[in-house]
Design a protein around this motif. Structure first.
Motif, PDB file in Angstrom:
ATOM      1  N   GLU A   1       0.992  -1.150  -0.119  1.00 54.85           N
ATOM      2  CA  GLU A   1       0.097  -0.033   0.138  1.00 54.85           C
ATOM      3  C   GLU A   1       0.860   1.362   0.033  1.00 54.85           C
ATOM      4  N   THR A   2       0.591   2.231  -0.919  1.00 51.77           N
ATOM      5  CA  THR A   2       1.375   3.396  -0.975  1.00 51.77           C
ATOM      6  C   THR A   2       0.483   4.653  -0.343  1.00 51.77           C
ATOM      7  N   THR A   3      -0.689   4.532  -0.070  1.00 50.72           N
ATOM      8  CA  THR A   3      -1.250   5.691   0.379  1.00 50.72           C
ATOM      9  C   THR A   3      -1.154   5.913   1.939  1.00 50.72           C
ATOM     10  N   PRO A   4      -0.497   6.941   2.568  1.00 50.10           N
ATOM     11  CA  PRO A   4      -0.333   7.266   3.802  1.00 50.10           C
ATOM     12  C   PRO A   4      -1.261   6.929   4.785  1.00 50.10           C
ATOM     13  N   LEU A   5      -0.814   6.366   5.827  1.00 56.11           N
ATOM     14  CA  LEU A   5      -1.756   6.199   7.134  1.00 56.11           C
ATOM     15  C   LEU A   5      -1.912   7.121   8.011  1.00 56.11           C
ATOM     16  N   LEU A   6      -2.776   7.664   8.314  1.00 54.40           N
ATOM     17  CA  LEU A   6      -2.772   8.743   9.401  1.00 54.40           C
ATOM     18  C   LEU A   6      -3.694   8.166  10.474  1.00 54.40           C
ATOM     19  N   ILE A   7      -3.189   7.823  11.579  1.00 49.98           N
ATOM     20  CA  ILE A   7      -3.661   7.202  12.816  1.00 49.98           C
ATOM     21  C   ILE A   7      -4.065   8.229  14.036  1.00 49.98           C
ATOM     22  N   VAL A   8      -5.140   8.592  14.306  1.00 48.74           N
ATOM     23  CA  VAL A   8      -5.195   9.640  15.405  1.00 48.74           C
ATOM     24  C   VAL A   8      -5.843   8.959  16.668  1.00 48.74           C
ATOM     25  N   ASP A   9      -5.302   9.420  17.761  1.00 50.84           N
ATOM     26  CA  ASP A   9      -5.442   9.003  19.030  1.00 50.84           C
ATOM     27  C   ASP A   9      -6.642   9.920  19.663  1.00 50.84           C
ATOM     28  N   ALA A  10      -7.644   9.254  19.519  1.00 48.24           N
ATOM     29  CA  ALA A  10      -9.005   9.923  19.790  1.00 48.24           C
ATOM     30  C   ALA A  10      -9.122  10.392  21.351  1.00 48.24           C
ATOM     31  N   ALA A  11      -8.595   9.790  22.157  1.00 48.52           N
ATOM     32  CA  ALA A  11      -8.653  10.076  23.573  1.00 48.52           C
ATOM     33  C   ALA A  11      -7.824  11.246  23.819  1.00 48.52           C
ATOM     34  N   ASN A  12      -6.567  11.213  23.131  1.00 46.21           N
ATOM     35  CA  ASN A  12      -5.743  12.138  23.425  1.00 46.21           C
ATOM     36  C   ASN A  12      -5.813  13.518  22.758  1.00 46.21           C
ATOM     37  N   VAL A  13      -6.432  13.560  21.551  1.00 46.96           N
ATOM     38  CA  VAL A  13      -6.621  14.773  20.734  1.00 46.96           C
ATOM     39  C   VAL A  13      -7.816  15.583  21.146  1.00 46.96           C
ATOM     40  N   VAL A  14      -8.776  14.528  21.519  1.00 46.29           N
ATOM     41  CA  VAL A  14     -10.112  15.146  22.313  1.00 46.29           C
ATOM     42  C   VAL A  14      -9.862  15.651  23.669  1.00 46.29           C
ATOM     43  N   GLY A  15      -8.780  15.221  24.524  1.00 47.82           N
ATOM     44  CA  GLY A  15      -8.476  15.769  25.664  1.00 47.82           C
ATOM     45  C   GLY A  15      -7.603  16.765  25.771  1.00 47.82           C
ATOM     46  N   SER A  16      -6.922  17.263  24.409  1.00 49.76           N
ATOM     47  CA  SER A  16      -5.910  18.220  24.430  1.00 49.76           C
ATOM     48  C   SER A  16      -6.671  19.560  24.329  1.00 49.76           C
ATOM     49  N   ARG A  17      -7.880  19.738  24.588  1.00 46.40           N
ATOM     50  CA  ARG A  17      -8.469  21.067  24.540  1.00 46.40           C
ATOM     51  C   ARG A  17      -9.582  20.899  25.586  1.00 46.40           C
ATOM     52  N   PRO A  18      -9.496  21.824  26.588  1.00 43.47           N
ATOM     53  CA  PRO A  18     -10.539  21.906  27.847  1.00 43.47           C
ATOM     54  C   PRO A  18     -11.633  22.540  27.294  1.00 43.47           C
ATOM     55  N   ASP A  19     -12.418  22.098  26.474  1.00 43.18           N
ATOM     56  CA  ASP A  19     -13.633  22.561  25.847  1.00 43.18           C
ATOM     57  C   ASP A  19     -14.902  21.911  26.537  1.00 43.18           C
ATOM     58  N   GLY A  20     -14.826  21.164  27.584  1.00 44.18           N
ATOM     59  CA  GLY A  20     -16.043  20.464  28.299  1.00 44.18           C
ATOM     60  C   GLY A  20     -16.241  19.090  27.553  1.00 44.18           C
ATOM     61  N   TRP A  21     -15.516  18.414  26.843  1.00 38.54           N
ATOM     62  CA  TRP A  21     -15.450  17.232  26.411  1.00 38.54           C
ATOM     63  C   TRP A  21     -15.769  15.937  27.458  1.00 38.54           C
ATOM     64  N   TRP A  22     -15.448  16.210  28.648  1.00 39.68           N
ATOM     65  CA  TRP A  22     -15.700  15.296  29.777  1.00 39.68           C
ATOM     66  C   TRP A  22     -16.937  15.127  29.965  1.00 39.68           C
ATOM     67  N   ARG A  23     -17.911  16.168  29.617  1.00 41.26           N
ATOM     68  CA  ARG A  23     -19.244  15.943  29.858  1.00 41.26           C
ATOM     69  C   ARG A  23     -19.955  15.112  28.782  1.00 41.26           C
ATOM     70  N   ASP A  24     -19.270  14.826  27.775  1.00 42.25           N
ATOM     71  CA  ASP A  24     -19.899  14.240  26.705  1.00 42.25           C
ATOM     72  C   ASP A  24     -18.594  13.756  25.693  1.00 42.25           C
TER      73      ASP A  24
END
Length: 146
Positions: free
Chosen positions: A2-25
């Motif tokens: 496969e030659t298409t690059p693979l972008l893997i996103v750590d959802a918990a880490n990315v969501v948790g990187s901004r204090p925008d109330g994510w912990w409520r939902d």
């Protein structure tokens, strides 16, 4: 291979990187992240990641049931999200792999397998350079007065 690059996103880490109330939902915050990622496969994240790219969002915990959407494959971690990301990186050894996380230990683990690592700010377009370990302090400039 496969030659298409693979972008893997750590959802918990990315969501948790901004204090925008994510912990409520956590499910809602992860769903919004997934939806923001949907166009990335077709447009890339210039200049480091040209299109096209395969986008994978790794979810865990309360957000494990967030479904895939067009343009984003969702992988639900059965245990640790970090371990799942390492497994995904290892399974695609012949391919360019980019991991988005700010987790220091995870960064070290996936770099050891040859993956590139970027932080959440890069994904949001707030930073256009990879996450790097701190550089050694620069030597004083002898031409400038102290």
């Amino acid at each position: 291979m496969e030659t298409t690059p693979l972008l893997i996103v750590d959802a918990a880490n990315v969501v948790g990187s901004r204090p925008d109330g994510w912990w409520r939902d956590r499910v809602g915050a992860t769903t919004r992240l997934r939806d923001r990622l949907a166009p990335v496969g077709g447009r890339g994240v210039p200049p480091e990641l040209p299109a096209p790219a395969e986008v994978v969002l790794v979810v865990e915990g309360a957000a494990r049931d967030v479904p895939a959407t067009e343009g984003v494959r969702v992988v639900a971690a059965t245990g640790s999200g970090d371990d799942t990301i390492v497994e995904l990186v290892g399974a695609e050894a012949g391919r360019r792999r980019l991991v988005v996380t700010a987790d220091r230990m995870l960064r070290e683990r996936v770099r050891a397998l040859g993956a590139e690592v970027y932080g959440p700010r890069w994904l949001r377009g707030e930073r256009d350079t990879p996450v790097r370990e701190p550089a050694a302090p620069a030597a004083p400039d002898p031409t400038r007065p102290s």
